[in-house]
Design an enzyme around this catalytic site. Structure first.
Site, short mmCIF file in Angstrom:
data_model
loop_
_atom_site.label_atom_id
_atom_site.label_comp_id
_atom_site.label_asym_id
_atom_site.label_seq_id
_atom_site.Cartn_x
_atom_site.Cartn_y
_atom_site.Cartn_z
N ASN A 197 2.63 0.27 -2.25
CA ASN A 197 2.59 0.80 -3.62
C ASN A 197 1.42 0.16 -4.36
OD1 ASN A 197 4.79 2.60 -3.82
ND2 ASN A 197 6.23 0.92 -4.04
N HIS A 222 8.14 10.21 -3.74
CA HIS A 222 6.71 10.36 -3.42
C HIS A 222 6.36 11.81 -3.07
CE1 HIS A 222 5.93 5.99 -3.44
NE2 HIS A 222 7.14 5.91 -2.95
#
Ligand code: NDP
Length: 495
Positions: free
Chosen positions: A128, A55
């Protein structure tokens, strides 16, 4: 008297010349006493902090969550305590596998990390854009991520490692089916859903526990890029999603999500036919319908990317009274791993950075010192507990509610593949797609698997075929493999 137009050093000393170094004569060498040029360059050399292992590329914005329906019979969490109640929020979107300078548009899950600044401290939901994940046991996470990153010898990405790993980890099939579908390349961060993904718990005033799953449904509508468009954007507009989010908010077009939850009474987890703590599975809507209870709105861009978005730190361990964890084996590992990553990346005092510190209350404890402790460090207050000085103390009102971790308390490494059904839900997802969506899913998979060795292709094809024969046959055909060879192959799949 301070003059904010006067350029100064870090120590506040006025600078007379910021264009010329100090030299021994007009063409002579730099003199060591020019501390200004050393300070300026030395600080520049230290501008980068470690990027997140996963990320790394992200975009964030502030906003709020407002409650629109009564959930107080399920949770006593104060942020959800009344209709109309607003809680300040910061949301960071991200891609997963790429580095900090990578393109936004690639085929990858998207992070959806939400920080809610509640009056009981910060509540983070670190999810997510997919309701499930590739693995269900956190001990596999570093291996899985290694397969998503660069080859240790060549330093370029090659699909062999990921398909080798996935074909040996069949619980990945459900997430793979999402990843290679149209939803694997969202048009922007605004045009996708978010999911808390894990099972969490809500606890009410009576101490009753309910297992919950969060769903954030985009009000902009789901929109995805074609594979071709995402490839084009990666080259021509690599910051497409970052820019889209910034510009939408800047122009007053605030993105919104409806906030929903699936709710399971605690005892049903014992008898439900799906393990409700398995991160590779959803709870079918027919069994646990979505209950909409809020709206999430993003309405303010950060004023400094590094200070706010880059330094933001989210951790599933940050829960507030009325919220609890679950025995989900990925969640349990993430509770450790996220704060650990922040201490490495930002330092022991990362929770004091403005974007991470509580906004609606304050941290009150005996943590002291550590690198870059830039507040008063507790001043001359007592630094231990218990104490006789009236310092902050515990209150058993906030003890975590008890729950049955297990019906059989023997410590062991239990096989997480015990139910062995890695296929039904992946097949359900394939079957709910239109013929055109299935065709694109298969094309995307064929394209990605083409460079992979034949033994791995065949091992993986067995999984696709087990999920749905048409799924396996379509990919086999694209790879030029007879489905009979797949069915007959004795290639080993782990127990
Ligand atoms: P439902 O028919 O009730 O739900 C299917 C859900 O799938 C939709 O509500 C939508 O969820 C999502 N969906 C629809 N089209 C697509 C697509 N092309 N690609 C990916 N997701 C899509 O059935 P079930 O609840 O029994 O679920 C069936 C399958 O749907 C599951 O196996 C799972 O793969 C997938 N799914 C289920 C979710 C759940 O929480 N039950 C959530 C998301 C996907 P959404 O509104 O969240 O977009």
């Amino acid at each position: 008297m301070s003059n904010d137009k006067q350029l100064t050093t870090g120590a506040g000393i006025p600078i007379g010349d910021n264009q010329n170094i100090r030299t021994a004569g007009p063409r002579g060498p730099l003199v060591v006493e020019d501390f200004q040029v050393f300070e300026k360059n030395a600080h520049f050399n230290r501008e980068r902090i470690p990027e997140r292992v996963v990320h790394a590329k992200g975009a964030g914005a502030y906003g709020y969550l407002v409650v629109t329906a009564d959930v107080t019979k399920w949770t006593k969490a104060r942020l959800f305590s009344e209709i109309g109640k607003k809680t300040e929020a910061f949301l960071r979107f991200s891609t997963v596998a790429g580095e900090k300078g990578s393109a936004d548009s690639g085929r990858d899950p998207r992070g959806f990390a939400l920080k809610l600044y509640t009056e009981d401290g910060n509540y983070d939901i670190v999810g997510n854009n997919t309701p499930v994940f590739f693995i269900r046991d956190g001990i596999k996470f570093p291996d899985f991520i290694h397969t998503q990153k660069r080859d240790p010898r060549t330093n370029y990405k090659h699909p062999q490692a990921q398909w080798d790993f996935w074909s040996l980890s069949p619980e990945s099939l459900h997430q793979l089916t999402t990843l290679f579908s149209d939803r694997g390349t969202p048009k922007s961060y605004r045009h996708m859903n978010g999911y808390g993904s894990h099972t969490f718990s809500w606890i009410n005033e009576n101490g009753e526990r309910f297992w919950v799953k969060y769903h954030f449904k985009t009000k902009q509508g789901i929109q995805n890029n074609s594979t071709e468009e995402s490839t084009r954007l990666a080259g021509q507009d690599p910051d497409s999603a970052t820019r889209d989010l910034f510009e939408a908010i800047e122009s007053g077009d605030y993105p919104r999500w409806s906030v929903c939850v699936q709710i399971m009474p605690e005892a049903e987890a014992e008898t439900y036919h799906i393990n409700p703590f398995d991160l590779t599975k959803v709870w079918p809507h027919a069994d646990y319908p979505l209950f909409e209870f809020g709206e999430l709105v993003l309405d303010r861009n950060p004023s400094n990317y590094f200070a706010e978005t880059e330094q933001s730190a989210f951790e599933p361990s940050s829960i507030v009274p009325g919220i609890g964890f679950s025995p989900d084996k990925m969640l349990q590992v993430r509770i450790f791993a996220y704060p650990d990553a922040h201490r490495y990346r930002l330092g022991a005092n990362y929770q004091m950075l403005p974007v991470n510190s509580p906004h609606a209350t304050q941290a009150n404890n005996y943590q002291r010192d550590g690198a870059m402790r830039f507040d008063a460090n507790g001043g001359n207050d007592v630094n231990y507990e218990p104490n006789s000085a009236g310092g902050p103390a515990e209150n058993h009102v906030y003890d975590e509610a008890a729950y049955n971790f297990t019906t059989d308390g023997v410590g062991a490494r239990y096989d997480h593949r015990v139910d062995a059904d890695e296929y039904t839900q992946a097949g359900n997802l394939f079957r709910l797609m239109t013929p055109a969506e299935r065709g694109r899913l298969i094309d995307n998979l064929v394209q990605d698997m083409q460079p992979v060795s034949r033994d791995v292709q065949i091992r993986q094809l067995k999984h696709f075929h087990a999920a749905d024969p048409a799924y396996g046959e379509g990919i086999a055909q694209g790879l030029g493999i007879a489905i009979k060879d797949v069915v007959d192959a004795s290639t080993a799949v782990p127990d």
